[in-house]
Design a protein around this motif. Structure first.
Motif, PDB file in Angstrom:
ATOM      1  N   PRO A 225       0.824  -1.218   0.000  1.00 46.14           N
ATOM      2  CA  PRO A 225       0.000   0.000   0.000  1.00 46.14           C
ATOM      3  C   PRO A 225       0.856   1.265   0.000  1.00 46.14           C
ATOM      4  CG  PRO A 225       0.120  -0.906   2.205  1.00 46.14           C
ATOM      5  CD  PRO A 225       0.828  -1.893   1.304  1.00 46.14           C
ATOM      6  N   ALA A 226       0.251   2.357  -0.308  1.00 43.12           N
ATOM      7  CA  ALA A 226       0.941   3.638  -0.214  1.00 43.12           C
ATOM      8  C   ALA A 226       1.417   3.844   1.219  1.00 43.12           C
ATOM      9  CB  ALA A 226      -0.009   4.776  -0.626  1.00 43.12           C
ATOM     10  N   GLY A 227       2.622   4.330   1.352  1.00 44.64           N
ATOM     11  CA  GLY A 227       3.161   4.564   2.690  1.00 44.64           C
ATOM     12  C   GLY A 227       3.836   3.354   3.304  1.00 44.64           C
ATOM     13  N   TYR A 228       3.908   2.250   2.554  1.00 45.24           N
ATOM     14  CA  TYR A 228       4.576   1.061   3.092  1.00 45.24           C
ATOM     15  C   TYR A 228       6.045   1.390   3.326  1.00 45.24           C
ATOM     16  CZ  TYR A 228       6.065  -3.834   3.488  1.00 45.24           C
ATOM     17  OH  TYR A 228       6.581  -5.030   3.929  1.00 45.24           O
ATOM     18  N   GLN A 229       6.539   1.082   4.517  1.00 39.66           N
ATOM     19  CA  GLN A 229       7.899   1.466   4.893  1.00 39.66           C
ATOM     20  C   GLN A 229       8.901   0.348   4.596  1.00 39.66           C
ATOM     21  OE1 GLN A 229       8.190   3.678   8.774  1.00 39.66           O
ATOM     22  NE2 GLN A 229       6.046   3.027   8.978  1.00 39.66           N
ATOM     23  N   LYS A 230      10.024   0.752   4.014  1.00 37.44           N
ATOM     24  CA  LYS A 230      11.128  -0.177   3.771  1.00 37.44           C
ATOM     25  C   LYS A 230      12.416   0.630   3.678  1.00 37.44           C
ATOM     26  CE  LYS A 230      10.385  -0.331  -1.260  1.00 37.44           C
ATOM     27  NZ  LYS A 230      10.175  -1.219  -2.425  1.00 37.44           N
ATOM     28  N   ASP A 231      13.512  -0.027   3.330  1.00 31.59           N
ATOM     29  CA  ASP A 231      14.823   0.610   3.230  1.00 31.59           C
ATOM     30  C   ASP A 231      15.335   1.036   4.610  1.00 31.59           C
ATOM     31  OD1 ASP A 231      17.149   1.640   2.317  1.00 31.59           O
ATOM     32  OD2 ASP A 231      16.270   3.255   1.124  1.00 31.59           O
ATOM     33  N   PHE A 232      15.634   0.020   5.420  1.00 35.32           N
ATOM     34  CA  PHE A 232      16.084   0.260   6.790  1.00 35.32           C
ATOM     35  C   PHE A 232      17.577  -0.010   6.993  1.00 35.32           C
ATOM     36  CE2 PHE A 232      11.545  -0.639   7.097  1.00 35.32           C
ATOM     37  CZ  PHE A 232      11.104   0.388   7.924  1.00 35.32           C
ATOM     38  N   VAL A 233      18.288  -0.358   5.938  1.00 31.01           N
ATOM     39  CA  VAL A 233      19.716  -0.627   6.094  1.00 31.01           C
ATOM     40  C   VAL A 233      20.493   0.409   5.299  1.00 31.01           C
ATOM     41  CG1 VAL A 233      19.464  -3.077   6.574  1.00 31.01           C
ATOM     42  CG2 VAL A 233      19.647  -2.320   4.202  1.00 31.01           C
ATOM     43  N   ALA A 234      21.520   0.959   5.927  1.00 29.07           N
ATOM     44  CA  ALA A 234      22.254   2.062   5.308  1.00 29.07           C
ATOM     45  C   ALA A 234      23.728   1.764   5.102  1.00 29.07           C
ATOM     46  CB  ALA A 234      22.114   3.321   6.175  1.00 29.07           C
ATOM     47  N   ALA A 235      24.209   0.634   5.632  1.00 27.85           N
ATOM     48  CA  ALA A 235      25.624   0.285   5.491  1.00 27.85           C
ATOM     49  C   ALA A 235      25.789  -1.182   5.864  1.00 27.85           C
ATOM     50  CB  ALA A 235      26.491   1.169   6.392  1.00 27.85           C
ATOM     51  N   TYR A 236      26.917  -1.756   5.480  1.00 24.55           N
ATOM     52  CA  TYR A 236      27.238  -3.085   5.990  1.00 24.55           C
ATOM     53  C   TYR A 236      27.299  -3.036   7.514  1.00 24.55           C
ATOM     54  CZ  TYR A 236      28.454  -5.060   1.413  1.00 24.55           C
ATOM     55  OH  TYR A 236      28.407  -5.544   0.130  1.00 24.55           O
ATOM     56  N   MET A 237      26.947  -4.163   8.134  1.00 24.82           N
ATOM     57  CA  MET A 237      26.835  -4.180   9.591  1.00 24.82           C
ATOM     58  C   MET A 237      27.719  -5.265  10.182  1.00 24.82           C
ATOM     59  SD  MET A 237      22.696  -3.650   9.824  1.00 24.82           S
ATOM     60  CE  MET A 237      22.696  -3.325  11.580  1.00 24.82           C
ATOM     61  N   THR A 238      28.562  -4.858  11.137  1.00 26.62           N
ATOM     62  CA  THR A 238      29.382  -5.807  11.877  1.00 26.62           C
ATOM     63  C   THR A 238      28.517  -6.479  12.944  1.00 26.62           C
ATOM     64  OG1 THR A 238      30.024  -4.251  13.604  1.00 26.62           O
ATOM     65  CG2 THR A 238      31.344  -4.246  11.568  1.00 26.62           C
ATOM     66  N   PRO A 239      29.017  -7.551  13.572  1.00 28.95           N
ATOM     67  CA  PRO A 239      28.255  -8.158  14.672  1.00 28.95           C
ATOM     68  C   PRO A 239      27.898  -7.173  15.774  1.00 28.95           C
ATOM     69  CG  PRO A 239      29.914  -9.680  13.931  1.00 28.95           C
ATOM     70  CD  PRO A 239      30.166  -8.401  13.187  1.00 28.95           C
ATOM     71  N   ALA A 240      28.798  -6.215  16.069  1.00 29.24           N
ATOM     72  CA  ALA A 240      28.470  -5.209  17.091  1.00 29.24           C
ATOM     73  C   ALA A 240      27.320  -4.328  16.621  1.00 29.24           C
ATOM     74  CB  ALA A 240      29.705  -4.361  17.400  1.00 29.24           C
ATOM     75  N   ASP A 241      27.317  -3.951  15.338  1.00 26.14           N
ATOM     76  CA  ASP A 241      26.212  -3.164  14.785  1.00 26.14           C
ATOM     77  C   ASP A 241      24.903  -3.948  14.861  1.00 26.14           C
ATOM     78  OD1 ASP A 241      28.053  -1.169  14.070  1.00 26.14           O
ATOM     79  OD2 ASP A 241      28.381  -2.075  12.094  1.00 26.14           O
ATOM     80  N   ILE A 242      24.977  -5.232  14.568  1.00 24.21           N
ATOM     81  CA  ILE A 242      23.781  -6.075  14.596  1.00 24.21           C
ATOM     82  C   ILE A 242      23.239  -6.186  16.016  1.00 24.21           C
ATOM     83  CG2 ILE A 242      22.966  -8.445  14.269  1.00 24.21           C
ATOM     84  CD1 ILE A 242      24.948  -8.579  11.879  1.00 24.21           C
ATOM     85  N   ALA A 243      24.128  -6.364  16.973  1.00 20.06           N
ATOM     86  CA  ALA A 243      23.689  -6.448  18.371  1.00 20.06           C
ATOM     87  C   ALA A 243      22.992  -5.158  18.794  1.00 20.06           C
ATOM     88  CB  ALA A 243      24.880  -6.736  19.275  1.00 20.06           C
ATOM     89  N   ALA A 244      23.526  -4.023  18.358  1.00 21.28           N
ATOM     90  CA  ALA A 244      22.900  -2.741  18.693  1.00 21.28           C
ATOM     91  C   ALA A 244      21.531  -2.620  18.035  1.00 21.28           C
ATOM     92  CB  ALA A 244      23.810  -1.598  18.258  1.00 21.28           C
ATOM     93  N   ARG A 245      21.406  -3.099  16.790  1.00 19.58           N
ATOM     94  CA  ARG A 245      20.116  -3.036  16.100  1.00 19.58           C
ATOM     95  C   ARG A 245      19.084  -3.921  16.805  1.00 19.58           C
ATOM     96  NH1 ARG A 245      18.438  -1.527  10.793  1.00 19.58           N
ATOM     97  NH2 ARG A 245      20.297  -0.218  10.931  1.00 19.58           N
ATOM     98  N   ILE A 246      19.483  -5.104  17.220  1.00 17.72           N
ATOM     99  CA  ILE A 246      18.567  -5.989  17.951  1.00 17.72           C
ATOM    100  C   ILE A 246      18.087  -5.318  19.237  1.00 17.72           C
ATOM    101  CG2 ILE A 246      18.477  -8.142  19.281  1.00 17.72           C
ATOM    102  CD1 ILE A 246      20.285  -9.395  17.141  1.00 17.72           C
TER     103      ILE A 246
END
Length: 685
Positions: A225-246
């Motif tokens: 639908p209109a307004g559907y949200q996506k595109d949430f990744v902006a760079a490669y992610m290290t395990p530390a980045d992934i842990a912060a995202r979780i």
């Protein structure tokens, strides 16, 4: 010896005066009516003749008559079986021989001869014929099988006809796996338009029944639908980045998210500390700490010294983080210790602190005096935690009590596949961010229990980001002896996706290795590694999980079990049932269609199917254990499809770590594929 040759020899014996039963002198042969026997021009036949007497036979044999059997007498006459042609028959009759039986004509042999296998045309059949359009360019992919499976030289050509009447051809190549013929195929071929007919012909004269190619994948997901949200990744992610995202997602969506700490902590981004004691190009001993470098062993020094005295034994002291080895001397004061002596001595004297071995090529050489060298774990990631790692999973759903159908998505079993966590985290963010605004997403999250492990192999991932970007395995070093030489540091570790229990290397299946330096090293035993045990622990602890997707890169594959086979006869793990196979393929079409909806990327039909058929045998992979042991319908993505280069007319690979724009696009399209998997789970109930 044939009768013909044998009795020709008998006739020759007659010419030499050997005994022969001649008819009585006063015998009168009867003269029965002879049958009429004739031969066509040039025709040969075996005919029995009545001859007047023995002398007549002798003259015939002497003249080279083809006597086929032993002559015999009948009422005073001589009966002789001769092979003659029409001319010889006429001569014999003219000279008084009487043909009494036509035993066999030359032409009779053809009817009596055993049938000889005739080289005939093979039979061809299309296994696949699909077409699709990407960016205005139409592609056709075909697979054809021949009944001449044992002939490696069979050539097969496909002829296509497009809707506009244009035609063309292209050759297929033979594909064998583990010595067994599979089919003939070609990469997708560019066409000027939609193909309406394809045929195939072989160099043996075989042809295939013409078919109309089908559209691939033939499925389109519901429009967002209109307004559907996506595109949430902006760079490669290290395990530390992934842990912060979780951590952030759990804090942002507390009513929809649980964080699960998986039970088996990994080794962590750490290694033992090592140093070359001596010159590795001349004579050296490798000294290695027993503990990891971060456990106060990085920076420890080791040296060898000349004691400067006669008849001294090999000795060592360890004080103030310096290991000093005093070399043995002879009665002249010359040092006499060898590299082998020093390595064995260090290991025996300090078994809880150091181990040592002779560097390759240095065995038995005199041990030199070496100035202090520093032990170091060699890890370049100075900002990476060295502690054992707790692998985490996200659990997403309105109802998370096990009563809803579960879906598991997990990624980065292989450390170098940097784009894969972007896929699973983009997928997680879409479910959560659109829950409040999109009824379709809300229905999915309300009715499906989603589990996501963004990085299965965090230690290897840290190494891939900081030390060696092609690192595939984890960081656990099971090597022994010379294989622990630091020159092999980028080859240590266990292939996590060869460490599972079903169809494993340990069961005799192909695709894993016992070599600790191999890229597919299977470990010391099934589930020897914390990383593989975590995947199975999560799936086992949540029996509502009925579907799973393992996200890998690269190449653009979509696969399911069986994933391995034994080499002899290429015997795979048991095939899914007919109904299961149909479900896998039907689901694949839906998911591939959802992937293609993002930017037109199409996973090829030839790359869609069982792992063992479309990729290779992967002994001990996770999808096989989930499917065969836990009853979970398990798939594998290989994100990063080849891209068509219009300028070169070639398909080009993208690699494990493409420029981020490409990795970002892969995350967007394959996250859409995972959302479609959740739709499949929701419809399954």
């Amino acid at each position: 010896m044939s009768p013909r040759v044998r009795w020709a020899a008998t006739a020759a014996a007659l010419l030499l005066g050997l005994p022969f039963a001649a008819p009585p002198a006063n015998a009168e042969p009867p003269a029965p009516a002879a049958p009429v026997i004739s031969l066509s021009s040039g025709e040969h036949a075996l005919i029995r003749f009545r001859l007047a007497d023995q002398a007549t036979l002798d003259r015939l044999v002497a003249a080279g008559a083809d006597l086929a059997a032993r002559p015999r007498t009948d009422a005073g006459a001589v009966l002789a079986d001769l092979v003659v042609d029409d001319v010889r028959l006429a001569e014999l009759v003219k000279n008084g021989a009487v043909p009494v039986q036509l035993i066999q004509r030359e032409s009779d042999a053809a009817a009596r001869r055993p049938a000889v296998a005739k080289v005939s045309a093979d039979t061809l059949k299309f296994l696949q014929a699909y077409w699709w359009t990407v960016g205005g360019r139409t592609f056709l992919q075909t697979q054809v099988t021949t009944t001449a499976t044992d002939d490696p030289d069979v050539e097969i050509t496909v002829t296509w006809t497009a809707a506009d009447g244009s035609t063309g051809t292209y050759p297929l190549v033979r594909f064998e796996d583990s010595g067994e013929y599979q089919y003939h195929y070609a990469l997708p071929q560019p066409l000027p338009g939609k193909p309406v007919r394809v045929t195939a012909s072989s160099s043996l004269g075989g042809t295939a029944r013409p078919v109309t190619p089908a559209t691939w994948p033939g499925s389109t997901p519901p429009a967002t639908p209109a307004g559907y949200q996506k595109d949430f990744v902006a760079a490669y992610m290290t395990p530390a980045d992934i842990a912060a995202r979780i951590k952030r997602l759990a804090r942002q969506y507390p009513k929809l998210v649980d964080v699960i700490n998986l039970p088996n902590r990994t080794q962590g981004y750490r290694r033992t500390a090592v140093a070359y004691l001596g010159d590795p190009n001349a004579a050296a001993v490798v000294v290695e700490s027993v503990k990891f470098g971060d456990q106060k062993m990085n920076g420890v020094q080791v040296r060898t010294v000349d004691p400067g005295a006669k008849n001294r034994p090999l000795a060592a002291t360890y004080a103030d983080r310096v290991l000093t080895v005093r070399l043995a001397t002879d009665d002249t004061g010359k040092t006499i210790s060898t590299t082998d002596d020093v390595a064995a001595f260090i290991t025996a004297k300090y078994p809880r602190r150091f181990q040592a071995f002779v560097e390759t090529g240095s065995a038995g050489l005199p041990m030199p005096v070496v100035a202090p060298v520093r032990l170091d774990d060699g890890l370049e990631g100075t900002e990476v935690s060295k502690k054992p790692w707790t692998v985490q999973a996200l659990r997403i759903g309105k109802v998370r009590d096990g009563s809803r159908t579960g879906v598991l998505a997990y990624s980065q079993e292989h450390a170098r596949e940097w784009a894969t966590p972007l896929v699973t985290l983009e997928f997680a963010e879409r479910l959560l961010a659109n829950y409040a605004t999109d009824p379709a997403t809300r229905a999915l999250v309300d009715n499906v229990d989603v589990f996501i492990i963004p990085t299965v192999n965090p230690d290897g991932a840290n190494y891939a980001f900081n030390d060696f970007n092609f690192q595939r395995k984890n960081l656990v070093n099971h090597c022994a002896g010379a294989s622990r030489d630091p020159r092999y540091r980028d080859s240590w570790g266990v292939d996590v996706n060869r460490n599972y229990t079903v169809g494993s290397y340990f069961d005799g299946y192909v695709g894993g290795s016992a070599n600790c330096l191999s890229g597919t090293y299977a470990g010391t035993a099934e589930l020897s590694e914390a990383e593989s045990r975590n995947v199975i622990a999560l799936a086992s602890a949540h029996p509502n999980i009925r579907f799973a997707m393992n996200v890998h890169s690269y190449g653009g594959y979509f696969m399911w079990p069986p994933g391995s086979y034994k080499a002899e006869g290429r015997v795979t793990l048991p095939r899914p049932s007919i109904d299961e196979s149909k479900f896998y393929l039907d689901s694949a079409r839906r998911i591939v269609g959802a992937i293609a909806a993002e930017r037109g990327t199409v996973t090829w039909p030839a790359y869609t199917g069982p792992v063992a058929d479309v990729l290779y045998s992967a002994a001990g992979n996770s999808a096989d254990q989930l499917y065969y042991e836990l009853g979970i319908d398990a798939w594998d993505f290989e994100v990063g499809n080849d891209r068509w280069n219009e300028a070169t007319g070639e398909w080009e690979g993208v690699g494990f770590q493409p420029p981020f724009d490409e990795a970002h696009a892969e995350a967007q399209e394959y996250a859409g594929g995972l959302v479609e998997l959740v739709r499949i789970a929701a419809s399954a109930g």
